[in-house]
Motif scaffolding. Structure first.
Motif, PDB file in Angstrom:
ATOM      1  N   ALA A 126      10.841   2.419   2.873  1.00 50.74           N
ATOM      2  CA  ALA A 126      10.442   2.527   4.279  1.00 50.74           C
ATOM      3  C   ALA A 126       9.084   3.211   4.432  1.00 50.74           C
ATOM      4  CB  ALA A 126      11.501   3.308   5.057  1.00 50.74           C
ATOM      5  N   LEU A 127       8.792   4.189   3.546  1.00 50.72           N
ATOM      6  CA  LEU A 127       7.538   4.943   3.680  1.00 50.72           C
ATOM      7  C   LEU A 127       6.347   4.181   3.112  1.00 50.72           C
ATOM      8  CD1 LEU A 127       8.685   8.559   2.780  1.00 50.72           C
ATOM      9  CD2 LEU A 127       7.857   7.758   4.998  1.00 50.72           C
ATOM     10  N   ASN A 128       6.574   3.368   2.068  1.00 47.95           N
ATOM     11  CA  ASN A 128       5.516   2.503   1.564  1.00 47.95           C
ATOM     12  C   ASN A 128       5.314   1.389   2.586  1.00 47.95           C
ATOM     13  OD1 ASN A 128       6.002   2.464  -2.101  1.00 47.95           O
ATOM     14  ND2 ASN A 128       5.593   4.131  -0.708  1.00 47.95           N
ATOM     15  N   GLY A 129       4.221   0.648   2.450  1.00 48.64           N
ATOM     16  CA  GLY A 129       3.976  -0.441   3.395  1.00 48.64           C
ATOM     17  C   GLY A 129       3.558  -1.704   2.679  1.00 48.64           C
ATOM     18  N   HIS A 165       0.841  -1.198   0.000  1.00 45.43           N
ATOM     19  CA  HIS A 165       0.000   0.000   0.000  1.00 45.43           C
ATOM     20  C   HIS A 165       0.877   1.249   0.000  1.00 45.43           C
ATOM     21  CE1 HIS A 165       0.187  -1.518   4.254  1.00 45.43           C
ATOM     22  NE2 HIS A 165       0.688  -0.310   4.438  1.00 45.43           N
ATOM     23  N   SER A 166       0.301   2.357  -0.392  1.00 46.05           N
ATOM     24  CA  SER A 166       0.977   3.649  -0.599  1.00 46.05           C
ATOM     25  C   SER A 166       2.069   3.575  -1.651  1.00 46.05           C
ATOM     26  CB  SER A 166       1.600   4.226   0.685  1.00 46.05           C
ATOM     27  OG  SER A 166       0.916   3.867   1.834  1.00 46.05           O
ATOM     28  N   GLY A 167       2.114   2.539  -2.452  1.00 41.74           N
ATOM     29  CA  GLY A 167       3.141   2.402  -3.492  1.00 41.74           C
ATOM     30  C   GLY A 167       3.601   0.953  -3.597  1.00 41.74           C
TER      31      GLY A 167
END
Ligand SMILES: *[C@@H]1O[C@H](CO)[C@@H](O)[C@H](O)[C@H]1NC(C)=O
Ligand SMILES: *[C@@H]1O[C@H](CO)[C@@H](O)[C@H](O)[C@H]1NC(C)=O
Ligand SMILES: *[C@@H]1O[C@H](CO)[C@@H](O)[C@H](O)[C@H]1NC(C)=O
Length: 429
Positions: free
Chosen positions: A176-179, A92-94
């Motif tokens: 790190a920011l994507n999950g 998610h988020s990328g």
């Protein structure tokens, strides 16, 4: 994880699907001839929507399929010691985190197995007969591999920054920011033991046929979301000094899955986030962030004995599959396929007894207007995982399948998620 639905339900069964600038009307099975509007895909084109893989060994056959809405999911397959492994990674988020985890998780597992063996005293006999690690040691090795990989993902940008390597930090930051959720199935053919390690809300369902031809559907996992009371209680007890609103409306700090890889903003301290935001543009930390980490990549592991005298299969799917189908329907559909194509010897029956305590479809995720009331099964795919996805999207109702697959990315995300599925057939011995 799901954007607000923009669907409207028409009268008398005519279903209008309206996305910004796109109108489909499939009650008359025709789409406007306006060339700016996408047309319904034909059967040949639909085949190209499935990204498929397939493999076979003496003890198993496995089929993998993905249909992208945003293209954030990933899969893996390989061997760790005597275990054959299949992974599903729902990003998610990328796409960055799910792809990274899928590429590295098995290497981390191999390392963990190796150091577990080294830390034990192995007699010559143990080595000669490859008795391997105990069940408990294997679980610890899996858990260790998952946590180490996540820790490396989360700390990489911070370490790079400390070493003044902004380029490396910038490369590590999206991962790190994507999950990503992660589910790994591991089958050991000598012990006939199946392990499932779960981080997130993907699902594993086992289908097993008894001597009367009845298929039994069993859940091997429990969805890890803020809605799961055990998970909510765990998160709250790990953060006793935080307000209980860190788990609210089925979400932990705003995230639906209560365990994930990546999602560093739930894991970095406020100080870490401030030092990163001096160099990079990252969102201000969550207002409730007090005692991170909140999400974890520590998996829940289950072990199931596979009975080689019974026809048995495993279905692994991300929530994108289970928002359309119940555990029971999934087993019915594989039963229907096996009735047509006897890939393993079994009785030609599709009667299913549902023994999964949590058998609901996750249809709260699904736009109401596209809720198919009845399953219209069809068997037209060679790949068993594609077979499940096609039936989830409408089955024999070709127009429904075509409609859902015709919507281009990223608009498709409003109507369906990325769907990823792996089916493993255990060959009787
Ligand atoms: C959809 O098609 C039906 C049947 O042809 C028609 O009656 C209805 O008016 C159409 N709806 C729209 C919004 O075009
Ligand atoms: C996830 O990665 C993509 C691709 O690099 C990036 O554009 C996006 O901003 C990342 N997501 C977040 C929440 O940072
Ligand atoms: C099946 O689901 C139920 C309810 O969610 C849970 O209590 C049970 O432990 C699950 N079974 C396994 C093997 O995880």
């Amino acid at each position: 994880m799901l954007a607000a639905s923009r669907l409207r339900l028409g009268l008398a069964g005519s279903c209008i699907l309206a996305t910004s600038g796109l109108i489909f009307n499939y009650s008359n099975r025709r789409v406007s001839s306006d060339s700016r509007l996408p047309r319904l895909l034909d059967r040949e084109e639909i085949k190209n929507c499935f990204k498929e893989a397939h493999g076979e060994s003496s003890s198993t056959r496995y089929d993998v399929a993905e249909v992208a809405a945003l293209g954030e999911d990933a899969t893996c397959h390989g061997h760790v010691g005597r275990y054959e492994c299949w992974g599903i990674f729902d990003g998610h988020s990328g796409w960055c985190c799910s792809n990274f985890v899928s590429k590295h998780i098995l290497d981390y597992m191999r390392d963990s197995f190796k150091s577990k063996r080294r830390s034990k005293w192995f007699s010559l006999l143990d080595n000669v007969f490859d008795r391997g690690l105990s069940d408990g040691d294997v679980d610890e090795a899996i858990s260790d591999a998952f946590c180490r990989l996540d820790n490396d993902i989360i700390t990489a940008p911070l370490n790079a920054l400390k070493e003044n390597d902004a380029q490396l930090a910038a490369a590590a930051l999206p991962i790190a920011l994507n999950g990503s959720c992660a589910m790994l199935a591991m089958y050991e053919p000598l012990r006939k033991s199946l392990k499932i390690a779960l981080v997130g809300d993907s699902r594993s369902v086992l289908g097993e046929q008894d001597a009367h031809g009845v298929w039994h559907a069993r859940n091997l996992t429990v969805d890890q979301t803020g809605d799961n009371p055990d998970e909510a209680a765990r998160v709250r007890s790990e953060h006793p000094d935080d307000p209980s609103t860190i788990v609210a409306r089925g979400r932990v700090l705003g995230y639906q899955p209560s365990r994930t890889f990546g999602d560093a903003v739930t894991k970095w301290t406020k100080e870490d986030q401030s030092s990163l935001s001096e160099v990079f543009w990252i969102n201000r930390h969550h207002p409730l962030l007090k005692t991170p980490p909140y999400l974890t990549a520590k998996p829940v592991i289950t072990t199931t004995a596979i009975d080689p005298s019974k026809p048995t299969f495993l279905v692994m799917g991300c929530d994108g599959l289970f928002e359309w189908l119940t555990n029971k329907q999934v087993v019915e559909l594989v039963g229907e396929y096996l009735r047509h194509n006897q890939l393993i010897p079994c009785l030609p029956s599709t009667v299913v007894q549902d023994e999964s305590t949590d058998n609901s479809a996750k249809d709260f995720l699904r736009p109401q207007a596209l809720k198919w009331s009845d399953l219209q099964p069809t068997v037209e795919d060679d790949n068993l995982a594609s077979h499940l996805i096609r039936n989830a999207l409408g089955g024999a109702e070709f127009t429904k399948v075509s409609l859902l697959l015709s919507i281009p990315s990223p608009l498709a995300r409003r109507h369906r998620d990325d769907i990823t599925c792996t089916v493993v057939l255990f060959k009787p011995t």
